[in-house]
Design a protein around this motif. Structure first.
Motif, mmCIF file in Angstrom:
data_model
loop_
_atom_site.group_PDB
_atom_site.id
_atom_site.type_symbol
_atom_site.label_atom_id
_atom_site.label_comp_id
_atom_site.label_asym_id
_atom_site.label_seq_id
_atom_site.Cartn_x
_atom_site.Cartn_y
_atom_site.Cartn_z
ATOM 1 N N VAL A 128 2.490 -4.827 8.015
ATOM 2 C CA VAL A 128 3.129 -3.514 8.066
ATOM 3 C C VAL A 128 2.611 -2.615 6.942
ATOM 4 N N PHE A 129 2.100 -3.208 5.869
ATOM 5 C CA PHE A 129 1.552 -2.434 4.755
ATOM 6 C C PHE A 129 0.092 -2.055 4.982
ATOM 7 N N THR A 130 -0.622 -2.823 5.782
ATOM 8 C CA THR A 130 -2.048 -2.564 6.000
ATOM 9 C C THR A 130 -2.311 -1.651 7.192
ATOM 10 N N GLU A 131 -1.274 -1.307 7.910
ATOM 11 C CA GLU A 131 -1.412 -0.464 9.105
ATOM 12 C C GLU A 131 -2.121 0.854 8.759
ATOM 13 N N ASP A 132 -3.252 1.114 9.419
ATOM 14 C CA ASP A 132 -4.027 2.356 9.269
ATOM 15 C C ASP A 132 -4.615 2.548 7.869
ATOM 16 N N ALA A 133 -4.648 1.504 7.045
ATOM 17 C CA ALA A 133 -5.236 1.638 5.712
ATOM 18 C C ALA A 133 -6.752 1.632 5.806
ATOM 19 N N ALA A 134 -7.399 2.324 4.875
ATOM 20 C CA ALA A 134 -8.860 2.355 4.841
ATOM 21 C C ALA A 134 -9.391 0.939 4.624
ATOM 22 N N PRO A 135 -10.446 0.546 5.361
ATOM 23 C CA PRO A 135 -10.969 -0.826 5.247
ATOM 24 C C PRO A 135 -11.341 -1.230 3.831
ATOM 25 N N GLU A 136 -11.859 -0.272 3.031
ATOM 26 C CA GLU A 136 -12.283 -0.642 1.680
ATOM 27 C C GLU A 136 -11.120 -1.070 0.795
ATOM 28 N N LEU A 137 -9.905 -0.651 1.141
ATOM 29 C CA LEU A 137 -8.733 -1.058 0.358
ATOM 30 C C LEU A 137 -8.254 -2.457 0.733
ATOM 31 N N LEU A 138 -8.818 -3.014 1.814
ATOM 32 C CA LEU A 138 -8.391 -4.323 2.298
ATOM 33 C C LEU A 138 -9.424 -5.404 2.032
ATOM 34 N N VAL A 139 -10.466 -5.061 1.283
ATOM 35 C CA VAL A 139 -11.484 -6.049 0.937
ATOM 36 C C VAL A 139 -10.935 -6.953 -0.169
ATOM 37 N N PRO A 140 -10.917 -8.273 0.044
ATOM 38 C CA PRO A 140 -10.408 -9.177 -0.991
ATOM 39 C C PRO A 140 -11.237 -9.103 -2.266
ATOM 40 N N PRO A 141 -10.603 -9.241 -3.432
ATOM 41 C CA PRO A 141 -9.155 -9.408 -3.621
ATOM 42 C C PRO A 141 -8.436 -8.068 -3.505
ATOM 43 N N VAL A 142 -7.445 -8.023 -2.628
ATOM 44 C CA VAL A 142 -6.693 -6.793 -2.388
ATOM 45 C C VAL A 142 -5.801 -6.483 -3.583
ATOM 46 N N ASN A 143 -5.791 -5.213 -3.989
ATOM 47 C CA ASN A 143 -4.886 -4.771 -5.044
ATOM 48 C C ASN A 143 -3.716 -4.066 -4.378
ATOM 49 N N MET A 144 -2.541 -4.685 -4.448
ATOM 50 C CA MET A 144 -1.389 -4.166 -3.718
ATOM 51 C C MET A 144 -0.907 -2.832 -4.271
ATOM 52 N N LEU A 145 -0.937 -2.661 -5.576
ATOM 53 C CA LEU A 145 -0.467 -1.403 -6.153
ATOM 54 C C LEU A 145 -1.356 -0.245 -5.736
ATOM 55 N N ARG A 146 -2.671 -0.488 -5.728
ATOM 56 C CA ARG A 146 -3.586 0.572 -5.283
ATOM 57 C C ARG A 146 -3.402 0.836 -3.783
ATOM 58 N N LEU A 147 -3.228 -0.225 -3.001
ATOM 59 C CA LEU A 147 -2.998 -0.058 -1.563
ATOM 60 C C LEU A 147 -1.743 0.773 -1.310
ATOM 61 N N MET A 148 -0.695 0.549 -2.103
ATOM 62 C CA MET A 148 0.565 1.250 -1.899
ATOM 63 C C MET A 148 0.470 2.740 -2.220
ATOM 64 N N LEU A 149 -0.257 3.091 -3.277
ATOM 65 C CA LEU A 149 -0.216 4.469 -3.774
ATOM 66 C C LEU A 149 -1.462 5.292 -3.446
ATOM 67 N N HIS A 150 -2.522 4.642 -3.008
ATOM 68 C CA HIS A 150 -3.757 5.374 -2.702
ATOM 69 C C HIS A 150 -3.546 6.252 -1.466
ATOM 70 N N PRO A 151 -4.081 7.479 -1.474
ATOM 71 C CA PRO A 151 -3.897 8.367 -0.315
ATOM 72 C C PRO A 151 -4.491 7.825 0.985
ATOM 73 N N ASP A 152 -5.453 6.903 0.890
ATOM 74 C CA ASP A 152 -6.018 6.297 2.098
ATOM 75 C C ASP A 152 -5.364 4.957 2.415
ATOM 76 N N GLY A 153 -4.317 4.619 1.684
ATOM 77 C CA GLY A 153 -3.592 3.382 1.932
ATOM 78 C C GLY A 153 -2.219 3.668 2.519
ATOM 79 N N MET A 154 -1.177 3.134 1.884
ATOM 80 C CA MET A 154 0.177 3.332 2.379
ATOM 81 C C MET A 154 0.738 4.702 2.037
ATOM 82 N N ALA A 155 0.193 5.359 1.027
ATOM 83 C CA ALA A 155 0.810 6.586 0.503
ATOM 84 C C ALA A 155 1.062 7.625 1.580
ATOM 85 N N ARG A 156 0.132 7.767 2.514
ATOM 86 C CA ARG A 156 0.307 8.793 3.550
ATOM 87 C C ARG A 156 1.430 8.449 4.518
#
Length: 289
Positions: A128-156
């Motif tokens: 549910v957190f990775t839905e529509d996120a930019a692929p580069e934000l999902l490359v391991p090791p994933v940084n959850m804080l960046r995924l949450m707040l990045h405009p191409d991640g969950m932030a939008r």
């Protein structure tokens, strides 16, 4: 000459931590069961501290295990606390326990996070957190804080990003105040730049607000709980924490249940190749430290 350097180094480090904790020499000496005179001699480099007193001082200053090892090293002592890899045999029971906890938390998302937001494990509900996120934000090791707040991640998709994002940033800044760390400061500044500013009015009650997350199935309202290994004597375990998300209302609980059932159905219907690709996208125990 080397002894003078070591004494000066550990003394200056003790003084830095004492001031960061806003303790007087008298207060710290009382906490560590020593005298102000002895502590003064250590801080000034006139006395070589023993290993036992350094450990007591580090505990009294509430230093992390890594910081305690660093303090001992400045005085020329070997580290006390081990730093194991998650893939080592000694931590196999811990890995098993974490996997059981993550699975038991389904259908709600849960992750195991290392310092600076790195995901080392998660359950299937994190999709549910990775839905529509930019692929580069999902490359391991994933940084959850960046995924949450990045405009191409969950932030939008976070409907209350200014309030909820500020809650995340304030927690990071509080951590940095407890344990000053230039790397954490730089990372926090990066994340803060992603969060829109919001005024704090006279009726403001704090930042502990549910995250309102838009999804393909509707809006989810999630609250967070954090769990750590409070009595860990291994640096790896001491630096991990479990972040578990819970529904803030019944509608969210039902949506997450429906998503979990659909996710299981999709995996059963997938071809072996597609199923393997899906498995690779899910977070599992990552032994890298």
């Amino acid at each position: 000459m080397n002894n003078t350097v070591e004494q000066s180094g550990v003394g200056a480090e003790l003084r830095r931590w004492r001031r960061a904790r806003r303790l007087s020499q008298l207060e710290l000496a009382a906490l560590a069961d020593t005298t102000q005179r002895h502590l003064s001699f250590i801080e000034s480099g006139r006395s070589q501290p023993g290993r036992a007193i350094l450990i007591r001082l580090a505990e009294s200053l509430r230093l992390s295990l890594r910081e305690r090892n660093d303090l001992l090293g400045k005085a020329g002592y070997a580290p006390v606390f081990a730093e194991s890899g998650l893939n080592e045999t000694a931590l196999r029971p811990v890995r098993t326990a974490l996997e059981q906890i993550l699975h038991g938390h389904l259908p709600y998302p849960a992750l195991v996070i290392a310092p600076y937001g790195r995901v080392v494990a998660a359950n299937d509900a994190v999709e549910v957190f990775t839905e529509d996120a930019a692929p580069e934000l999902l490359v391991p090791p994933v940084n959850m804080l960046r995924l949450m707040l990045h405009p191409d991640g969950m932030a939008r998709r976070v409907r209350n990003l200014p309030e909820w994002g500020r809650h995340v940033i304030e927690n990071l800044r509080a951590r940095a105040r407890r344990s000053p760390d230039p790397r954490l400061d730089a990372f926090t500044d990066e994340l803060a730049a992603y969060v829109p500013q919001t005024p704090v009015g006279p009726d403001h009650l704090g930042f502990s607000v549910p995250m309102r997350l838009a999804s393909a199935d509707g809006e989810l309202r999630l609250i967070t709980t954090l769990t750590s290994f409070a009595t860990a004597t291994d640096i790896t375990l001491a630096e991990l924490h479990l972040e578990a998300f819970l529904p803030a209302d019944q509608a969210t609980a039902e949506l997450l249940r429906i998503r979990a059932e659909r996710h299981r159905g999709d995996r059963r219907a997938s071809s072996p190749r597609a199923s393997e690709e899906l498995k690779q996208r899910q977070f599992r125990i990552d032994p890298r430290r």
